[in-house]
Design an enzyme around this catalytic site. Structure first.
Site, PDB file in Angstrom:
ATOM      1  N   ARG A  47       0.839  -1.199   0.000  1.00 41.21           N
ATOM      2  CA  ARG A  47       0.000   0.000   0.000  1.00 41.21           C
ATOM      3  C   ARG A  47       0.876   1.252   0.000  1.00 41.21           C
ATOM      4  NH1 ARG A  47       1.723   1.754   4.016  1.00 41.21           N
ATOM      5  NH2 ARG A  47       0.558   3.681   3.748  1.00 41.21           N
ATOM      6  N   GLN A 196      -2.993   2.568   9.927  1.00 41.97           N
ATOM      7  CA  GLN A 196      -1.659   2.619   9.317  1.00 41.97           C
ATOM      8  C   GLN A 196      -0.676   3.413  10.178  1.00 41.97           C
ATOM      9  OE1 GLN A 196      -4.526   3.057   7.669  1.00 41.97           O
ATOM     10  NE2 GLN A 196      -4.402   2.477   5.531  1.00 41.97           N
ATOM     11  N   ASP A 237      -2.123  11.005  -2.334  1.00 43.62           N
ATOM     12  CA  ASP A 237      -2.385   9.943  -3.313  1.00 43.62           C
ATOM     13  C   ASP A 237      -2.642  10.501  -4.698  1.00 43.62           C
ATOM     14  OD1 ASP A 237      -3.061   8.681  -0.581  1.00 43.62           O
ATOM     15  OD2 ASP A 237      -2.866   6.999  -1.973  1.00 43.62           O
ATOM     16  N   ASN A 247      -5.728  12.413   0.140  1.00 41.31           N
ATOM     17  CA  ASN A 247      -4.862  11.622   1.022  1.00 41.31           C
ATOM     18  C   ASN A 247      -5.772  10.871   1.989  1.00 41.31           C
ATOM     19  OD1 ASN A 247      -2.163  10.850   1.849  1.00 41.31           O
ATOM     20  ND2 ASN A 247      -2.545  11.977   3.723  1.00 41.31           N
TER      21      ASN A 247
HETATM   22  O1  MRU Z   1      -4.808   3.255   2.019  1.00 43.18           O
HETATM   23  P1  MRU Z   1      -3.335   3.479   2.051  1.00 43.18           P
HETATM   24  O2  MRU Z   1      -2.687   2.939   3.284  1.00 43.18           O
HETATM   25  O3  MRU Z   1      -2.648   3.030   0.789  1.00 43.18           O
HETATM   26  O4  MRU Z   1      -3.196   5.071   2.105  1.00 43.18           O
HETATM   27  C1  MRU Z   1      -1.920   5.651   2.029  1.00 43.18           C
HETATM   28  C2  MRU Z   1      -1.948   7.123   2.178  1.00 43.18           C
HETATM   29  O5  MRU Z   1      -2.974   7.739   2.256  1.00 43.18           O
HETATM   30  C3  MRU Z   1      -0.624   7.814   2.131  1.00 43.18           C
HETATM   31  O6  MRU Z   1      -0.665   8.987   2.897  1.00 43.18           O
HETATM   32  C4  MRU Z   1      -0.304   8.187   0.681  1.00 43.18           C
HETATM   33  O7  MRU Z   1      -0.432   7.078  -0.157  1.00 43.18           O
HETATM   34  C5  MRU Z   1       1.051   8.741   0.540  1.00 43.18           C
HETATM   35  S1  MRU Z   1       2.266   7.468   0.762  1.00 43.18           S
HETATM   36  C6  MRU Z   1       3.809   8.049   0.520  1.00 43.18           C
END
Ligand code: MRU
Length: 339
Positions: A47, A196, A237, A247
C-alpha cells in the site's frame, strides 16, 4: 536505516512485506501472478501511493514471465489485460495508473520479439523503483528546510519506507533530520479504520530510533490548541492541477485544524503523484471500502450486528489549506502542469 518494502524473489515473483500483519509479524509473500499482485494491492498487503505504482510495474513483469516465448501480438495483448487488472485494483492513487502507463509506453516503443519487450519492461520497472528511491531522498532534502531543531511534527497514515521505494515522502525529512542528529519528535495519528499510523508509522519510526508518540485521531485538535504541534506533514495519493489533493481520510480535518491554530501544513509527494489532467479535487475518484473495516477491529465487532457504516478511504484537502508542497523538485505552490 529504513525497511525495504518490496523486492524481486529468486523465482522472479514480486516479494512484499505483508503489511496487514504488521506490527505483530513480519511476513513476506511472493506474488507470482497478476491476480495475486492485484489482490495484494486491493487488500493493502502492499500500500501507499508510490509503492502500489512500483508493485504494479513489477507485477506486470512477473506476470509476463511465462509469455516471453509467445508471439509479439499475443504478448502485448496479455500485457494490456494484466495492466487493466492491476490498474483497477485501487482507484484513488494516481501513481498506480501512472506507472502502468509508463510500462505500456515502454512496451509499445520496443520493437522485436516478446523476450526483448519483456527485458525492456523489466528495465522500466527497475527504473520506476529507482527513480522513486531518488525522489524520496530529494523530498527529504527539501523538507529538511522546514524543520527547526526540536520540532514537534504531526503526521497521518503511513508515508515512509513501507509506502514507497525509498525513505518515504512525508517521513523522508524526518529520517534525514534524525540521520543528521537533529532533535525532533513525531505525533502519529493512529489513522482509523485500518490504523496505518499505529501499526506501520510507529513501527517504522521506532525501528529508526526516531522519538514518536501515538495519538488517537481525535487528539490532534487538543494538541494543536495546546501549541504542542509545530508542523503537520502528510503525504498524497493524487494532487490536482490547482493543488487540491487526496490523502488518507482525516487529512482534510487536520488541514482545517492546522489553519485554525496557525500551524504550518505541508503535503509531501513525488512528482508522479501530480495529476494535472484533473483541474480540481472534486474530480478525484475516492475509494469506498467495506463497512466491515469500520465495524470490526482485529476480528472483533465494535458496533452492533447490522450497524450501517461508511468507509471512504480518502478525503480531499483544498489547496488553500496547504502551506507548501514538498516535492522532489522543491517546495512548490500550485498551479501544477505536467512535465
Ligand atoms: O490506504 P493506504 O494505506 O494506501 O493510504 C496511504 C496514504 O494515504 C498515504 O498517505 C499516501 O499514499 C502517501 S504514501 C507516501
Amino acid at each position: 536505516m529504513s525497511v525495504q518494502a518490496i523486492a524481486w524473489a529468486p523465482s522472479g515473483a514480486v516479494r512484499i512485506i505483508d503489511q496487514r500483519a504488521l506490527p505483530e509479524a513480519e511476513i513476506t509473500r511472493d506474488l507470482e501472478s497478476a491476480e495475486a499482485v492485484a489482490e495484494a494491492i486491493r487488500t493493502l498487503q502492499v500500500r501507499g501511493a508510490p509503492l502500489i505504482g512500483i508493485a504494479a510495474a513489477m507485477g506486470l513483469v512477473a506476470a509476463l514471465r511465462e509469455h516471453r516465448t509467445a508471439p509479439r501480438a499475443a504478448f502485448l495483448a496479455r500485457a494490456a489485460q494484466v495492466s487493466d487488472l492491476l490498474a483497477n485494483a485501487r482507484p484513488t492513487a494516481v501513481n498506480l495508473r501512472w506507472a502502468l502507463h509508463r510500462m505500456a509506453g515502454a512496451a509499445q516503443a520496443t520493437p522485436g520479439d516478446s523476450a526483448g519487450v519483456w527485458e525492456r519492461l523489466h528495465a522500466e520497472a527497475m527504473a520506476i523503483w529507482e527513480e522513486d528511491r531518488v525522489m524520496c531522498r530529494r523530498i527529504g532534502e527539501h523538507g529538511l528546510t522546514i524543520l527547526a531543531d526540536g520540532s514537534n511534527v504531526l503526521t497521518h497514515c503511513n508515508t515512509g519506507a513501507l509506502a514507497t521505494g525509498g525513505i518515504g515522502t512525508a517521513l523522508a525529512p524526518l529520517y534525514l533530520a534524525h540521520e543528521q542528529g537533529r532533535r525532533l519528535h513525531v505525533f502519529v495519528d493512529e489513522t482509523r479504520p485500518l490504523l496505518q499510523g499505529a501499526r506501520l508509522t510507529v513501527w517504522e519510526l521506532m525501528h529508526a530510533g526516531i522519538p514518536c508518540t501515538l495519538i488517537t485521531d481525535a487528539a490532534a485538535a487538543t494538541l494543536m490548541r495546546q501549541a504542542k504541534v509545530d508542523v503537520v506533514l502528510v503525504g498524497a495519493d493524487r494532487i490536482c492541477a490547482n493543488g487540491d489533493f487526496a490523502n488518507k481520510i482525516g487529512t482534510y480535518g487536520l488541514a482545517v485544524l492546522a489553519r485554525h491554530h496557525g500551524v504550518p501544513f505541508y503535503c509531501a509527494a513525488p512528482w508522479s503523484t501530480v495529476d494535472s489532467s484533473l483541474p480540481e479535487g472534486d474530480l478525484i475518484p475516492i475509494e469506498q471500502r467495506s463497512p466491515g473495516e469500520v465495524t470490526v477491529i482485529a476480528g472483533r465487532p465494535i458496533a452492533p450486528d447490522g450497524a450501517a457504516a461508511l468507509n471512504p478511504a480518502f478525503d480531499v484537502t483544498p489547496a488553500r489549506y496547504v502551506t507548501g508542497f514538498i516535492t522532489d523538485r522543491g517546495i512548490l505552490q500550485p498551479p501544477f502542469s505536467s512535465e
